[in-house]
Design a protein around this motif. Structure first.
Motif, short mmCIF file in Angstrom:
data_model
loop_
_atom_site.label_atom_id
_atom_site.label_comp_id
_atom_site.label_asym_id
_atom_site.label_seq_id
_atom_site.Cartn_x
_atom_site.Cartn_y
_atom_site.Cartn_z
N UNK A 97 42.54 53.20 34.81
CA UNK A 97 42.72 52.77 36.21
C UNK A 97 43.76 51.68 36.36
N UNK A 98 44.40 51.29 35.27
CA UNK A 98 45.46 50.29 35.34
C UNK A 98 45.13 48.95 34.74
N UNK A 99 43.86 48.63 34.64
CA UNK A 99 43.43 47.37 34.02
C UNK A 99 42.04 47.58 33.43
N UNK A 100 41.68 46.69 32.54
CA UNK A 100 40.36 46.75 31.89
C UNK A 100 39.45 45.73 32.57
N UNK A 101 38.36 46.22 33.15
CA UNK A 101 37.40 45.31 33.79
C UNK A 101 36.51 44.69 32.71
N UNK A 102 35.85 43.59 33.03
CA UNK A 102 34.93 42.99 32.06
C UNK A 102 33.84 43.97 31.61
N UNK A 103 33.38 44.81 32.54
CA UNK A 103 32.35 45.79 32.19
C UNK A 103 32.88 46.84 31.21
N UNK A 104 34.12 47.27 31.44
CA UNK A 104 34.73 48.26 30.54
C UNK A 104 34.96 47.62 29.16
N UNK A 105 35.42 46.39 29.15
CA UNK A 105 35.63 45.68 27.89
C UNK A 105 34.32 45.60 27.12
N UNK A 106 33.26 45.27 27.83
CA UNK A 106 31.94 45.18 27.20
C UNK A 106 31.53 46.55 26.64
#
Length: 193
Positions: free
Chosen positions: A83-92
């Motif tokens: 989606x263009x960036x990594x959210x904290x939830x995705x990183x987790x």
């Protein structure tokens, strides 16, 4: 005037220096070739990849037995970046998958994974993963390959759903779905042997 004997000695010294440099360059090339062959053997042992071309591509990209574990998480990283960036939830979600796979016990692979989450890996990394994954998928027994496929897709979907969409609707965005579809096409279900 230079004495012929001195001239001869000077010429001999220059010739000796030249051949010494040539010998050093040859030794260096032999050493590099030997080191590469050793890295190739270690990588082949660590991955099970028997395709020498794939293994060479991995080595050229900077992978070896010490960091190849990060390559197994490449599709999950690309889902996170879809989606263009990594959210904290995705990183987790990515880090959770790494922990479940034991990547945290491999410091170089773990550090590489963290870098990929901070800065999007180049598209060439995606193509390299597809080449690597297809080779491994084909070399494994069908049952094992199918189990790994399912586990990878489950982890990738978890990351895709981690950000949640809008009001819980459309939890997986179209860009993430495209990456998931590409994973599925790279790792087709194999008929049991």
């Amino acid at each position: 005037m230079i004495e012929p004997d001195n001239l001869h000695r000077r010429g001999q010294a220059l010739e000796d220096q030249y051949f010494q440099r040539v010998d050093q360059e040859l030794l260096k090339k032999l050493r590099e070739k030997s080191e590469r062959a050793e890295r190739l053997a270690e990588l082949t042992k660590a991955t099970g990849v028997r395709d020498e071309q794939v293994a060479n591509h991995l080595i050229e990209a900077g992978f070896d037995a010490s960091n190849i574990a990060a390559m197994t998480l490449t599709p999950i990283v690309f889902v996170a970046w879809a989606s263009g960036s990594v959210t904290p939830e995705e990183r987790k979600g990515v880090m959770s998958a790494a922990l479940r796979r034991g990547v945290s016990s491999n410091p170089l692979a773990f550090r590489l994974l963290e870098q990929w989450l901070q800065r999007r890996p180049p598209r060439e990394m995606w193509h390299l993963w597809k080449e690597y994954a297809a080779a491994v998928h084909q070399d494994l027994p069908a049952e094992t390959a199918n189990k790994l496929r399912v586990r990878l897709l489950e982890q990738a979907r978890e990351v895709a759903m981690a950000s949640g969409g809008v009001l819980g609707v459309e939890k997986i965005c179209p860009a993430e779905q495209r990456v998931l579809d590409e994973i599925e096409s790279t790792l087709p279900v194999r008929a049991e042997d």
